[in-house]
Design a protein around this motif. Structure first.
Motif, PDB file in Angstrom:
ATOM      1  N   VAL A  37      -9.986   3.976 -16.425  1.00 14.21           N
ATOM      2  CA  VAL A  37     -10.913   3.659 -17.503  1.00 14.21           C
ATOM      3  C   VAL A  37     -10.421   2.398 -18.205  1.00 14.21           C
ATOM      4  CG1 VAL A  37     -11.636   6.061 -17.842  1.00 14.21           C
ATOM      5  CG2 VAL A  37      -9.747   5.158 -19.202  1.00 14.21           C
ATOM      6  N   ARG A  38     -11.371   1.677 -18.798  1.00  6.09           N
ATOM      7  CA  ARG A  38     -11.048   0.466 -19.574  1.00  6.09           C
ATOM      8  C   ARG A  38     -11.517   0.709 -21.003  1.00  6.09           C
ATOM      9  NH1 ARG A  38     -13.739  -2.844 -16.642  1.00  6.09           N
ATOM     10  NH2 ARG A  38     -15.599  -2.963 -17.925  1.00  6.09           N
ATOM     11  N   ASP A  39     -10.594   0.527 -21.963  1.00  5.94           N
ATOM     12  CA  ASP A  39     -10.950   0.778 -23.357  1.00  5.94           C
ATOM     13  C   ASP A  39     -11.561  -0.451 -24.018  1.00  5.94           C
ATOM     14  OD1 ASP A  39      -8.877  -0.901 -24.282  1.00  5.94           O
ATOM     15  OD2 ASP A  39      -7.621   0.747 -24.995  1.00  5.94           O
ATOM     16  N   GLU A  40     -11.857  -0.311 -25.293  1.00  5.36           N
ATOM     17  CA  GLU A  40     -12.547  -1.367 -26.048  1.00  5.36           C
ATOM     18  C   GLU A  40     -11.721  -2.636 -26.187  1.00  5.36           C
ATOM     19  OE1 GLU A  40     -10.014   0.644 -29.141  1.00  5.36           O
ATOM     20  OE2 GLU A  40     -11.097   1.300 -27.354  1.00  5.36           O
ATOM     21  N   THR A  41     -10.421  -2.569 -25.933  1.00  9.54           N
ATOM     22  CA  THR A  41      -9.576  -3.760 -26.026  1.00  9.54           C
ATOM     23  C   THR A  41      -9.294  -4.369 -24.660  1.00  9.54           C
ATOM     24  OG1 THR A  41      -7.470  -2.578 -25.846  1.00  9.54           O
ATOM     25  CG2 THR A  41      -8.430  -2.773 -28.072  1.00  9.54           C
ATOM     26  N   GLY A  42      -9.796  -3.725 -23.613  1.00 12.62           N
ATOM     27  CA  GLY A  42      -9.558  -4.212 -22.257  1.00 12.62           C
ATOM     28  C   GLY A  42      -8.372  -3.566 -21.563  1.00 12.62           C
ATOM     29  N   LEU A  75     -14.538   3.464 -24.888  1.00 17.29           N
ATOM     30  CA  LEU A  75     -14.409   3.012 -23.506  1.00 17.29           C
ATOM     31  C   LEU A  75     -15.500   2.002 -23.188  1.00 17.29           C
ATOM     32  CD1 LEU A  75     -13.797   6.344 -21.546  1.00 17.29           C
ATOM     33  CD2 LEU A  75     -12.102   4.641 -22.254  1.00 17.29           C
ATOM     34  N   GLU A  76     -15.133   1.012 -22.388  1.00 20.24           N
ATOM     35  CA  GLU A  76     -16.118   0.052 -21.880  1.00 20.24           C
ATOM     36  C   GLU A  76     -16.683   0.516 -20.550  1.00 20.24           C
ATOM     37  OE1 GLU A  76     -14.208  -3.745 -21.550  1.00 20.24           O
ATOM     38  OE2 GLU A  76     -14.355  -4.123 -23.696  1.00 20.24           O
ATOM     39  N   ALA A  77     -15.840   1.125 -19.705  1.00 17.53           N
ATOM     40  CA  ALA A  77     -16.269   1.548 -18.369  1.00 17.53           C
ATOM     41  C   ALA A  77     -15.253   2.510 -17.788  1.00 17.53           C
ATOM     42  CB  ALA A  77     -16.416   0.346 -17.448  1.00 17.53           C
ATOM     43  N   ALA A  78     -15.716   3.252 -16.774  1.00 15.06           N
ATOM     44  CA  ALA A  78     -14.857   4.194 -16.069  1.00 15.06           C
ATOM     45  C   ALA A  78     -15.173   4.118 -14.584  1.00 15.06           C
ATOM     46  CB  ALA A  78     -15.106   5.609 -16.588  1.00 15.06           C
ATOM     47  N   ALA A  79     -14.159   4.420 -13.773  1.00 15.33           N
ATOM     48  CA  ALA A  79     -14.352   4.447 -12.321  1.00 15.33           C
ATOM     49  C   ALA A  79     -13.600   5.627 -11.742  1.00 15.33           C
ATOM     50  CB  ALA A  79     -13.855   3.152 -11.686  1.00 15.33           C
ATOM     51  N   VAL A  80     -14.194   6.235 -10.742  1.00 13.07           N
ATOM     52  CA  VAL A  80     -13.539   7.326 -10.022  1.00 13.07           C
ATOM     53  C   VAL A  80     -13.709   7.066  -8.529  1.00 13.07           C
ATOM     54  CG1 VAL A  80     -15.543   8.879 -10.150  1.00 13.07           C
ATOM     55  CG2 VAL A  80     -13.274   9.835  -9.827  1.00 13.07           C
ATOM     56  N   VAL A  81     -12.629   7.294  -7.788  1.00 16.67           N
ATOM     57  CA  VAL A  81     -12.656   7.174  -6.328  1.00 16.67           C
ATOM     58  C   VAL A  81     -12.508   8.575  -5.774  1.00 16.67           C
ATOM     59  CG1 VAL A  81     -11.446   6.280  -4.309  1.00 16.67           C
ATOM     60  CG2 VAL A  81     -11.775   4.828  -6.324  1.00 16.67           C
ATOM     61  N   VAL A  95     -16.163  11.024 -20.523  1.00 17.45           N
ATOM     62  CA  VAL A  95     -16.424   9.599 -20.754  1.00 17.45           C
ATOM     63  C   VAL A  95     -17.367   9.429 -21.943  1.00 17.45           C
ATOM     64  CG1 VAL A  95     -17.489   7.521 -19.775  1.00 17.45           C
ATOM     65  CG2 VAL A  95     -15.940   8.904 -18.383  1.00 17.45           C
ATOM     66  N   ARG A  96     -18.405  10.246 -22.006  1.00 17.95           N
ATOM     67  CA  ARG A  96     -19.359  10.171 -23.118  1.00 17.95           C
ATOM     68  C   ARG A  96     -18.665  10.462 -24.446  1.00 17.95           C
ATOM     69  NH1 ARG A  96     -22.503  14.280 -21.969  1.00 17.95           N
ATOM     70  NH2 ARG A  96     -21.265  15.582 -23.334  1.00 17.95           N
ATOM     71  N   ASP A  97     -17.763  11.463 -24.465  1.00 12.45           N
ATOM     72  CA  ASP A  97     -17.070  11.825 -25.701  1.00 12.45           C
ATOM     73  C   ASP A  97     -16.304  10.654 -26.299  1.00 12.45           C
ATOM     74  OD1 ASP A  97     -18.027  14.417 -25.551  1.00 12.45           O
ATOM     75  OD2 ASP A  97     -16.114  15.279 -24.898  1.00 12.45           O
ATOM     76  N   LEU A  98     -15.687   9.854 -25.465  1.00 14.79           N
ATOM     77  CA  LEU A  98     -14.905   8.721 -25.975  1.00 14.79           C
ATOM     78  C   LEU A  98     -15.708   7.425 -25.991  1.00 14.79           C
ATOM     79  CD1 LEU A  98     -12.251   7.685 -27.110  1.00 14.79           C
ATOM     80  CD2 LEU A  98     -11.448   7.339 -24.767  1.00 14.79           C
ATOM     81  N   GLY A  99     -16.500   7.187 -24.963  1.00 10.55           N
ATOM     82  CA  GLY A  99     -17.205   5.910 -24.850  1.00 10.55           C
ATOM     83  C   GLY A  99     -18.610   5.914 -25.396  1.00 10.55           C
ATOM     84  N   GLY A 100     -19.188   7.086 -25.562  1.00 12.66           N
ATOM     85  CA  GLY A 100     -20.563   7.172 -26.026  1.00 12.66           C
ATOM     86  C   GLY A 100     -21.532   7.209 -24.855  1.00 12.66           C
ATOM     87  N   ALA A 101     -22.745   7.641 -25.165  1.00 13.83           N
ATOM     88  CA  ALA A 101     -23.799   7.689 -24.149  1.00 13.83           C
ATOM     89  C   ALA A 101     -24.038   6.280 -23.626  1.00 13.83           C
ATOM     90  CB  ALA A 101     -25.072   8.267 -24.743  1.00 13.83           C
ATOM     91  N   GLY A 102     -24.247   6.186 -22.342  1.00 11.55           N
ATOM     92  CA  GLY A 102     -24.518   4.884 -21.737  1.00 11.55           C
ATOM     93  C   GLY A 102     -23.297   4.178 -21.187  1.00 11.55           C
ATOM     94  N   THR A 103     -22.095   4.714 -21.415  1.00 12.86           N
ATOM     95  CA  THR A 103     -20.887   4.106 -20.850  1.00 12.86           C
ATOM     96  C   THR A 103     -20.976   4.167 -19.332  1.00 12.86           C
ATOM     97  OG1 THR A 103     -19.584   4.821 -22.753  1.00 12.86           O
ATOM     98  CG2 THR A 103     -18.363   4.175 -20.772  1.00 12.86           C
ATOM     99  N   PRO A 104     -20.814   3.037 -18.644  1.00 12.03           N
ATOM    100  CA  PRO A 104     -20.908   3.036 -17.182  1.00 12.03           C
ATOM    101  C   PRO A 104     -19.797   3.842 -16.515  1.00 12.03           C
ATOM    102  CG  PRO A 104     -20.896   0.789 -18.057  1.00 12.03           C
ATOM    103  CD  PRO A 104     -20.578   1.710 -19.187  1.00 12.03           C
ATOM    104  N   VAL A 105     -20.197   4.635 -15.525  1.00 13.61           N
ATOM    105  CA  VAL A 105     -19.256   5.395 -14.699  1.00 13.61           C
ATOM    106  C   VAL A 105     -19.532   4.987 -13.258  1.00 13.61           C
ATOM    107  CG1 VAL A 105     -18.465   7.667 -13.952  1.00 13.61           C
ATOM    108  CG2 VAL A 105     -19.232   7.324 -16.321  1.00 13.61           C
ATOM    109  N   LEU A 106     -18.547   4.368 -12.627  1.00  9.96           N
ATOM    110  CA  LEU A 106     -18.676   3.895 -11.254  1.00  9.96           C
ATOM    111  C   LEU A 106     -18.031   4.906 -10.319  1.00  9.96           C
ATOM    112  CD1 LEU A 106     -17.510   0.262 -12.018  1.00  9.96           C
ATOM    113  CD2 LEU A 106     -19.874   1.096 -11.894  1.00  9.96           C
ATOM    114  N   ALA A 118     -23.499   5.224 -12.667  1.00 11.07           N
ATOM    115  CA  ALA A 118     -24.243   6.110 -13.539  1.00 11.07           C
ATOM    116  C   ALA A 118     -23.847   5.811 -14.978  1.00 11.07           C
ATOM    117  CB  ALA A 118     -23.930   7.564 -13.193  1.00 11.07           C
ATOM    118  N   ALA A 119     -24.584   6.394 -15.886  1.00 10.82           N
ATOM    119  CA  ALA A 119     -24.236   6.274 -17.290  1.00 10.82           C
ATOM    120  C   ALA A 119     -23.871   7.653 -17.801  1.00 10.82           C
ATOM    121  CB  ALA A 119     -25.422   5.718 -18.075  1.00 10.82           C
ATOM    122  N   ALA A 120     -22.831   7.714 -18.609  1.00  7.06           N
ATOM    123  CA  ALA A 120     -22.432   8.969 -19.227  1.00  7.06           C
ATOM    124  C   ALA A 120     -23.485   9.309 -20.277  1.00  7.06           C
ATOM    125  CB  ALA A 120     -21.062   8.838 -19.865  1.00  7.06           C
ATOM    126  N   GLU A 121     -24.236  10.373 -20.030  1.00  8.77           N
ATOM    127  CA  GLU A 121     -25.301  10.756 -20.965  1.00  8.77           C
ATOM    128  C   GLU A 121     -25.175  12.189 -21.369  1.00  8.77           C
ATOM    129  OE1 GLU A 121     -29.137   9.506 -19.774  1.00  8.77           O
ATOM    130  OE2 GLU A 121     -28.427   7.566 -19.194  1.00  8.77           O
TER     131      GLU A 121
END
Length: 121
Positions: A37-42, A75-81, A95-106, A118-121
């Motif tokens: 995951v990438r937070d608001e500061t990068g 969070l700015e974005a999240a990725a899972v492999v 992801v939604r709990d920390l980044g809010g609805a709409g945070t991208p999840v790859l 997808a977006a965390a909704e």
């Protein structure tokens, strides 16, 4: 709930980076999933699946927990492999709990190829 699938022809370099980090964590630790995951500061937080007898967390839940424990506010974005075809509901919720609805999840396969965004909704 899984947000709408999005076709992405070209990923942002920062999104490619978190997929690469997630893929590396999966391979290095020999676990079912890797996540980043990438937070608001990068800053990025990388984790693998936790499968202890008394504690079970997906890789993405672990990465979000690491971000929270390190003081991330969002969070700015999240990725899972993973071999999975879609992110788990618990992953999207974390992801939604920390980044809010709409945070991208790859979601990428073990080869690093993007399966969906997808977006965390």
């Amino acid at each position: 709930m899984l947000g709408a699938m999005t076709e992405i022809s070209e990923l942002d370099p920062e999104d490619k980076k978190i997929i690469t980090l997630a893929r590396s964590a999966r391979a290095r630790n020999g676990v079912a999933e890797g996540a980043a995951v990438r937070d608001e500061t990068g800053r990025t937080y990388v984790a693998g699946t936790v499968a202890l007898e008394s504690l079970k967390l997906t890789a993405l839940q672990t990465a979000v927990a690491m971000a929270v424990a390190s003081g991330a506010k969002s969070l700015e974005a999240a990725a899972v492999v993973s071999e999975a075809d879609a992110p788990a509901a618990g992953d999207l919720a974390a992801v939604r709990d920390l980044g809010g609805a709409g945070t991208p999840v790859l979601l990428a396969g073990p080869d690093g190829a993007l399966k969906l965004a997808a977006a965390a909704e």
